[in-house]
Enzyme design. Structure first.
Site, PDB file in Angstrom:
ATOM      1  CB  CYS A   1      22.136 -31.835 -46.123  1.00 40.93           C
ATOM      2  SG  CYS A   1      23.431 -31.190 -45.051  1.00 40.93           S
TER       3      CYS A   1
ATOM      4  CG  HIS B   1      26.694 -34.214 -47.026  1.00 41.45           C
ATOM      5  ND1 HIS B   1      27.656 -33.295 -47.393  1.00 41.45           N
ATOM      6  CD2 HIS B   1      25.789 -33.515 -46.271  1.00 41.45           C
ATOM      7  CE1 HIS B   1      27.344 -32.112 -46.897  1.00 41.45           C
ATOM      8  NE2 HIS B   1      26.217 -32.217 -46.214  1.00 41.45           N
TER       9      HIS B   1
END
Length: 344
Positions: free
Chosen positions: A130, A242
């Site tokens: 990710c 994130h």
């Protein structure tokens, strides 16, 4: 043309996102099958306005299924992805199991879509980590124009990257602090609530963690093996999205204004960069969005041709589910696969 799609790991965070994104993007499906382990048989999951009952992976026949979106962890993928691929179904795997395999393409569609054609060797395509996915989306247009030599990245990764149990742990620890309750730590090595943990995944012999190694190795495979990259990955008490602080050194001169214009026209990127309080994107604002957001673009005069910027993206979407669905769209749009039922 419409395709039969199976979701393995349909009861997990990413599985739910995959189902939502397939519906949102009006993916051309003839049928969607929700799969998980046998203990989840009968569990209901949503797909658009439909409710699907989960079936057991171990009892499912993939011989008439076109695409399998796999999000059930590395061990499950190691066992099942080759078996599924051998039945003629293309597996798009979200785990780390196949990313560095030489016969498996590692794809971020905005960056290296053409490499997806190599899936035929094993009928498996890998989704990157990710934190890597959003990074290479940001690096690609800059690398094309200015040739990136070196990247230094520090990540601020949400707990959803470690699964539902990690999200529950942050919630429960936060509640315990305010209610003077018992503080329990199971998923993380230290308390995550109101804290930062400079460790994601296990430590390797050189002192880097496996998460940091993944970013280094995957960026080279996806973008350019000549790029030097060092990473520090940190878990933060954020539920979704994130964030990354990125510093790059290029071969060619680059100004902040030039980089801003290049990034504004790049696929998958939204630039929000005002030099004023709040003129940037935070993880809260990126949650639920498809774009990789770039802010705080500025020149780094401590190195020649240096640039720094802030990068934020929803890790459950672009970092996992959305990227997998986009890969499936690449296969269809480039006519790399045909519906098996209609072809027969």
């Amino acid at each position: 043309m419409s395709f039969k799609v199976a979701i393995v790991g349909a009861t997990g965070n990413v599985g739910h996102e995959m189902l939502d994104i397939l519906a949102e993007r009006a993916f051309p499906v003839s049928e969607v099958v929700a799969l998980a382990s046998s203990r989840s048989i009968g569990t209901e999951v949503s797909f658009g306005d439909k409710v699907l009952k989960v079936k057991a992976l171990e009892h499912y026949d993939f011989s008439d299924t076109d695409i399998c979106l796999m999000s059930a962890g590395g061990e499950v993928s190691k066992e099942w992805s080759p078996k599924i691929g051998a039945q003629g179904c293309v597996v798009i795997d979200n785990s780390s199991a196949w990313r560095m395999h030489p016969d498996v393409p590692l794809i971020v569609p905005e960056v290296n879509a053409a490499a997806a054609a190599g899936f035929t060797k094993m009928n498996i395509i890998a989704n990157p980590n990710c934190s890597t996915a959003q990074l290479v989306v940001a690096l690609k247009p800059l690398h094309d124009k200015y040739v990136i030599k070196r990247v230094v990245v520090s990540t601020y990764q949400s707990v959803s990257g470690a699964g539902k149990e990690a999200m529950d742990e942050l919630f429960n620890q936060t509640r315990s602090i305010f209610a003077a309750g018992e503080m329990t730590t199971k998923k993380f090595p230290k308390r995550i609530a109101f804290n930062l943990i400079p460790q994601i995944d296990v430590f390797m012999e050189d002192g880097f963690t496996k998460e940091e190694w993944k970013m280094m190795a995957e960026t080279k495979k996806i973008l350019d093996p000549k790029i030097k990259l060092t990473a520090t990955c940190v878990r933060v008490p954020v539920f979704i999205s994130h964030s990354e602080s990125v510093n790059i050194e290029c071969e060619k001169p680059v100004t902040a204004d030039e980089a801003r214009e290049v990034l504004r026209t790049a696929p998958g990127i939204l630039v929000i960069d005002k030099h004023e309080p709040g003129g940037y994107i935070t993880p809260h604002e990126a949650a639920g969005e498809d774009a990789t957001y770039i802010s705080r673009i500025r020149e780094d005069n401590t190195v020649e041709n240096g640039l720094a910027f802030w990068c934020v993206s929803d890790n459950l979407r672009k970092g996992a589910a959305l990227n997998a669905v986009q890969i499936a769209e690449v296969l269809i749009n480039r006519k790399l696969i045909q519906p098996r039922k209609q072809a027969a």
